[in-house]
Write an enzyme that holds these catalytic residues in place. Structure first.
Site, PDB file in Angstrom:
ATOM      1  N   TYR A 506      -7.624  27.253  -4.815  1.00  0.00           N
ATOM      2  CA  TYR A 506      -7.759  26.673  -3.471  1.00  0.00           C
ATOM      3  C   TYR A 506      -6.628  27.187  -2.572  1.00  0.00           C
ATOM      4  O   TYR A 506      -6.843  27.956  -1.678  1.00  0.00           O
ATOM      5  CB  TYR A 506      -7.778  25.148  -3.538  1.00  0.00           C
ATOM      6  CG  TYR A 506      -8.065  24.508  -2.202  1.00  0.00           C
ATOM      7  CD1 TYR A 506      -9.362  24.458  -1.719  1.00  0.00           C
ATOM      8  CD2 TYR A 506      -7.048  23.975  -1.413  1.00  0.00           C
ATOM      9  CE1 TYR A 506      -9.644  23.889  -0.474  1.00  0.00           C
ATOM     10  CE2 TYR A 506      -7.315  23.402  -0.184  1.00  0.00           C
ATOM     11  CZ  TYR A 506      -8.609  23.358   0.287  1.00  0.00           C
ATOM     12  OH  TYR A 506      -8.875  22.802   1.510  1.00  0.00           O
ATOM     13  N   SER A 586     -14.493  26.074   0.588  1.00  0.00           N
ATOM     14  CA  SER A 586     -13.830  25.735   1.836  1.00  0.00           C
ATOM     15  C   SER A 586     -12.647  26.687   2.066  1.00  0.00           C
ATOM     16  O   SER A 586     -12.844  27.889   2.204  1.00  0.00           O
ATOM     17  CB  SER A 586     -13.394  24.262   1.810  1.00  0.00           C
ATOM     18  OG  SER A 586     -13.039  23.828   3.087  1.00  0.00           O
ATOM     19  N   ASP A 670     -23.357  21.301   7.324  1.00  0.00           N
ATOM     20  CA  ASP A 670     -21.902  21.393   7.163  1.00  0.00           C
ATOM     21  C   ASP A 670     -21.262  21.446   8.546  1.00  0.00           C
ATOM     22  O   ASP A 670     -21.279  22.480   9.213  1.00  0.00           O
ATOM     23  CB  ASP A 670     -21.529  22.636   6.351  1.00  0.00           C
ATOM     24  CG  ASP A 670     -20.052  22.654   5.969  1.00  0.00           C
ATOM     25  OD1 ASP A 670     -19.275  21.863   6.542  1.00  0.00           O
ATOM     26  OD2 ASP A 670     -19.674  23.458   5.100  1.00  0.00           O
ATOM     27  N   HIS A 705     -20.715  19.741   3.655  1.00  0.00           N
ATOM     28  CA  HIS A 705     -19.578  20.474   3.109  1.00  0.00           C
ATOM     29  C   HIS A 705     -19.405  20.230   1.612  1.00  0.00           C
ATOM     30  O   HIS A 705     -18.650  20.921   0.949  1.00  0.00           O
ATOM     31  CB  HIS A 705     -18.308  20.080   3.860  1.00  0.00           C
ATOM     32  CG  HIS A 705     -17.188  21.042   3.697  1.00  0.00           C
ATOM     33  ND1 HIS A 705     -17.285  22.371   4.060  1.00  0.00           N
ATOM     34  CD2 HIS A 705     -15.937  20.893   3.196  1.00  0.00           C
ATOM     35  CE1 HIS A 705     -16.141  22.988   3.813  1.00  0.00           C
ATOM     36  NE2 HIS A 705     -15.312  22.115   3.280  1.00  0.00           N
TER      37      HIS A 705
END
Length: 735
Positions: A506, A586, A670, A705
Site C-alpha cells: 500500500y 487505491s 466508486d 471503492h
C-alpha cells in the site's frame, strides 16, 4: 538439465528426456509411459496456445486533448472516458467487460477456485460483544451472508435476537450497514447505510428498546457519524449533488447539521460551515456525559485541528486547542474536566497528553504517557485502567497502565499478529480480537486483575492452518533503508527460485499493513503460492517519519521499496521474475501502476485495483483534493508537476513495451477514486502494450471503492483475480 517450467515447449522436451530413459521392454509399461507423455504434452500445448491467444480489445478513439503545465504540453487522448455517465463511455465499458468475461470463461482455474473460495468463506464469523445501556450487542455472519447481522441479548451469553439485518435492506446485498450510533440516554440507535458501495450515506433511526424503525431519514451525508446530543444528532454532509454527477463531481464545503428526532430533514439546522476553506472536512463529537463537544477540522496537512466547547455553559463557543494541521490530534477519553489526547505533536511515534477544559490550549497540555521507541497505535480506558497498543515491527503489542498512567505489564498475545480491544471505562468485561495471516479473528476475554486471557470464541475454518507458517523478513531498499516484509507459505517450502508469489503493498496515507486473516488468499497458499506483504514507507509502521518518507517529493521511495522487495525474494531463491504477481488497491493501485511501468521486466502479473492512475488530474474529482498532503498536486509548482509526471502510471506507459499480464479493476459507483483513472489507464495500456500477455479491465456494477461490497460480489471478483494470476503464473489448480 534445467527445466524452464514457464515455457511449455521446454517442458515437453524436458519430460521426454527424463521419461524416455525409463523405457521398458514391457509392452504395457511402454503404453503407460507414452500415455503420460501424450497427456502432459497436450496439456502443456493447450497452455501454450492459451497464453499465445490474441485478444482483440475494444476500439477507443484517441482525441486531441492537450493540457499545458508550466509550459509543458501533456496530451490526454482518453479525456472523454472521464464522463462515466455518457453513452459513449457506457458502450466502451460494456465492450471491455465482454472481452474480460470471455477471457475469464477460458480459465480452467476459475471454477474450482470459486468453489474453494466459497468453501473457506462459509464459516460462522462473530464479532466481539460490546455493551450499551445494559444490553449486549454483537455482529454475526452465518457464513455466506452478504452482510453481517447485528444481534442483541439482555445478558452476556444469553439468547440473542436480531436487532438489525442489513441483508433485508436489498435483494442483492448492495445496501451495506456502515455504522451504528446509540444515543447517550439509550433511547435511540441511528444507523447509516451505503448503496452500491458509494461514499454517500443515509441515516435511519430505531427505537433501541423495541427495535421499531422510526420515520427519521437523513440523505446525502458523507464522511459522517452521528454525534448524539439530547434528542437529536449532528451529522456531516455536502450539498445535494447535481443529477448525473453524484459520483464524480468535486465535493466542497463540508457542513454540519443537527437533526432532531421526529422532524423531517428539511427542518434540520445548519450548525457549522466554513466557506472560506471549502476543501476541509468538519465533524463533531460529544462525550458520553454530554459535557463536552469537540470539533475536528482536517483536509489540509497530514493531521487535523481540534476545538472544544463546554456544553455545561449556556451559549458557550468553541475554543481552538491546536493551530497546526500537520499533526494528528484526537480525544482518547474525558474524565470530569480532564481531556486526554492522543497526538503526534512533538512525538512522531505518538504519545498521550492531558489538559482541562478551562485550559485547553496546546501550550497548556501536559504529558501523560511519553513517546517510546515504538509506534503507539491506540489507547483506551477499560474498567478504569488504560490499555495502550503499540506496533513493534508491524505487529501488535499491548500494555496495561494504571489510571494515573503508570505501565503495569504487557498483555501477551498468542503469536505475532494484530489485536483490537473492546470495552468501556465503566465496564468490567474486556475483550480483544486477535488475528494473523493464518489465524482468523479469534475473541479472548481479558481479566486485568489476574492478567489472564481466556478464549471466548474461535471460528472454525475449512483450512489446515498448521500446515502453513509466516516469517518476517528484512531487506535493504535502494537508498539503504531497512524495510520489513511478511511472507506466508506452506511449511517445508523449498527455496528453489521457482515459487509463485502474490506481492502486496500500500505505502501511503499513514496506513500500515499489519498481519490479518483473509480467506481469499487461502486457495493460492494451498496451491503452493507465497503471500508477501511489504511494510512500505508511506505507512505508519514506524511513525510519522516513516509516513513522510513516502510522500510528495519522496514518493519514489515507496516504489523503490516494493521493487527492492521483489528483487530480494528473487535473490533469496523464493521466486523468479516470471513468478511474481503484484497487487494493490487505491493508493496501492497507484503503487502497482508505477512499478509495472518503471520495471515491466520484473513482474509477470499486475493487478492494480481501483487505483489512482492520473497523478496530474486526481485532485479534480470528488475528494481527490484531500490527497494533496501525501501527493502534492500538478498545480503546486513546476518542480511538483515534473515529479508527479515522472511516476504517474497513466503518463509513463510507452508504446512498444511488453507489460506484465494485467487485470485492472474498478467499479461504476466508486466516488472515492473515480473509475476514470482505471478507464484511461486501461485504454492507454491496451494501445501501448506489445505482445500476447492479456491486459484487461474488470468493471464491477453496483459497487464502489470496496467498502460494503456484498460477499457474493467479493467472491466473484476474487475468483477472477486469482484465476487470472494463477493462469498467468503457470499454476495448476488441484483441490
Amino acid at each position: 538439465m534445467v527445466c524452464d517450467v514457464t515455457n511449455p515447449w521446454t517442458m515437453i522436451l524436458y519430460l521426454r528426456r527424463i521419461l524416455l530413459p525409463l523405457w521398458s521392454q514391457n509392452h504395457l509399461e511402454k503404453l503407460t509411459i507414452m500415455r503420460k507423455i501424450l497427456c502432459l504434452s497436450l496439456f502443456l500445448l493447450s497452455a501454450l496456445a492459451a497464453d499465445a491467444q490474441t485478444i482483440e480489445y475494444p476500439p477507443a478513439e484517441r482525441e486531441s486533448v492537450v493540457d499545458t503545465y508550466f509550459g509543458t504540453a501533456v496530451s490526454d487522448p482518453y479525456r472523454w472516458l472521464e464522463d462515466d455517465r455518457s453513452a459513449r463511455t457506457a458502450a466502451w465499458v460494456e465492450a471491455e467487460n465482454a472481452v474480460t468475461d470471455q477471457y475469464m470463461q477460458t480459465l480452467k482455474q476459475r471454477a474450482p477456485l470459486l468453489k474453494r473460495l466459497k468453501e473457506v468463506a462459509n464459516y460462522e464469523k462473530v464479532g466481539a460483544p460490546f455493551k450499551r445501556h445494559g444490553r449486549w450487542y454483537f455482529y454475526k455472519n452465518d457464513g455466506l451472508q452478504n452482510q453481517s447481522v447485528l444481534y442483541v441479548t439482555d445478558e452476556l451469553g444469553g439468547t440473542p435476537r436480531v436487532m438489525l439485518d442489513p441483508n433485508k435492506l436489498s435483494t442483492d446485498g448492495t445496501v451495506a450497514l456502515k455504522g451504528i450510533y446509540f444515543s447517550n440516554d439509550g433511547k435511540y440507535m441511528a444507523y447509516s447505510v451505503s448503496r452500491s458501495g458509494s461514499d454517500w450515506t443515509e441515516f435511519y433511526v430505531m427505537d433501541a428498546r423495541t427495535g421499531q424503525l422510526l420515520d427519521d431519514h437523513v440523505e446525502w451525508t458523507k464522511f459522517s457519524g452521528a454525534a448524539w446530543y439530547k434528542d437529536g444528532f449532528y451529522y456531516s454532509t455536502y450539498d445535494r449533488p447535481e443529477a448525473g454527477k453524484e459520483y464524480s463531481h468535486i465535493n466542497e464545503t463540508h457542513k454540519i447539521y443537527y437533526h432532531r428526532i421526529g422532524t423531517p430533514q428539511s427542518e434540520d439546522v445548519l450548525f457549522y460551515q466554513n466557506p472560506a476553506h471549502p476543501k476541509r472536512f468538519y465533524s463533531v463529537g460529544v462525550n458520553k456525559e454530554e459535557t463536552m463537544m469537540f470539533l475536528y477540522e482536517s483536509g489540509e496537512g497530514n493531521g487535523n485541528n481540534l476545538y472544544v466547547r463546554d456544553l455545561r455553559k449556556a451559549n458557550s463557543q468553541f475554543i481552538q486547542m491546536t493551530l497546526n494541521m500537520d499533526y494528528d490530534n484526537g480525544v482518547a477519553e474525558t474524565l470530569g474536566d480532564t481531556i486526554y489526547l492522543f497526538t503526534n505533536d512533538g512525538a512522531p511515534r505518538n504519545r498521550i497528553m492531558r489538559t482541562t477544559i478551562d485550559r485547553p490550549g496546546r501550550q497548556q497540555w501536559q504529558e501523560f504517557v511519553a513517546e517510546t521507541d515504538h509506534l503507539l497505535q491506540g489507547a483506551g480506558m477499560y474498567n478504569w485502567q488504560w490499555i495502550l497498543q503499540y506496533s513493534v515491527d508491524a505487529s501488535s503489542h499491548a500494555y496495561l497502565y494504571s489510571r494515573d498512567g503508570q505501565r503495569q505489564r504487557e498483555i501477551r498475545f498468542p503469536s505475532v499478529g494484530s489485536a483490537g480491544f473492546s470495552g468501556d471505562k465503566e465496564q468490567q468485561e474486556v475483550f480483544y480480537t486477535f488475528s494473523s495471516f493464518t489465524v482468523p479473528a479469534t475473541i479472548y476475554r481479558y481479566d486485568p486483575a489476574t492478567d489472564k486471557s481466556t478464549l471466548y470464541r474461535a471460528p472454525k475454518v475449512n483450512f489446515n492452518a498448521n500446515g502453513f507458517e509466516t516469517r518476517q523478513l528484512f531487506f535493504t531498499s535502494k537508498d539503504g533503508t531497512r524495510v520489513p516484509m511478511f511472507v506466508t507459505y506452506r511449511k517445508g517450502l523449498k527455496l528453489n527460485g521457482n515459487n509463485p508469489v502474490y506481492l502486496y503493498g500500500y505505502g501511503g496515507f499513514n496506513i500500515g499493513m499489519y498481519p490479518g486473516f483473509s480467506t481469499s488468499r487461502l486457495p493460492f497458499l494451498e496451491q503452493g503460492g507465497i503471500y508477501a506483504v511489504v511494510n512500505l514507507r508511506g505507512g505508519n509502521e514506524y511513525g510519522e517519519e516513516w509516513h513522510r518518507a513516502g510522500t510528495k517529493m519522496q514518493k519514489q521511495n515507496v516504489f523503490d521499496d516494493f521493487i527492492a522487495a521483489a528483487e530480494y525474494l528473487i535473490a533469496e531463491k523464493y521466486t523468479n521474475k516470471e513468478k511474481i504477481a503484484i497487487v494493490g488497491g487505491s493508493n496501492g493501485g497507484l503503487l502497482v501502476g508505477a512499478c509495472m511501468t518503471q520495471r515491466p521486466d520484473l513482474f509477470r502479473v499486475a493487478i492494480p485495483q481501483v487505483g489512482v492512475m492520473d497523478m496530474l488530474r486526481y485532485h479534480k474529482f470528488t475528494i481527490g483534493w484531500n490527497w494533496a498532503p501525501d501527493y502534492g498536486t500538478s498545480a503546486d509548482s513546476k518542480e511538483m508537476f515534473d515529479y508527479l509526471k515522472g511516476y504517474s502510471p497513466l503518463h509513463n506507459l510507452k508504446e512498444g513495451v511488453e507489460y506484465p499480464a494485467t487485470l485492472v479493476t474498478t467499479a461504476d459507483h466508486d466516488d472515492r477514486v473515480v473509475p476514470a483513472h482505471s478507464f484511461k489507464f486501461a485504454a492507454t495500456l491496451q494501445h501501448c502494450h506489445k505482445g500476447n500477455r492479456p491486459v484487461l479491465i474488470r468493471i464491477d456494477t453496483k459497487a464502489g471503492h470496496g467498502g460494503g461490497k456484498p460477499l457474493s460480489k467479493v467472491l466473484e471478483e476474487q475468483a477472477d483475480i486469482y484465476a487470472f494470476i494463477m493462469h498467468n503464473l503457470g499454476m495448476r489448480v488441484k483441490f
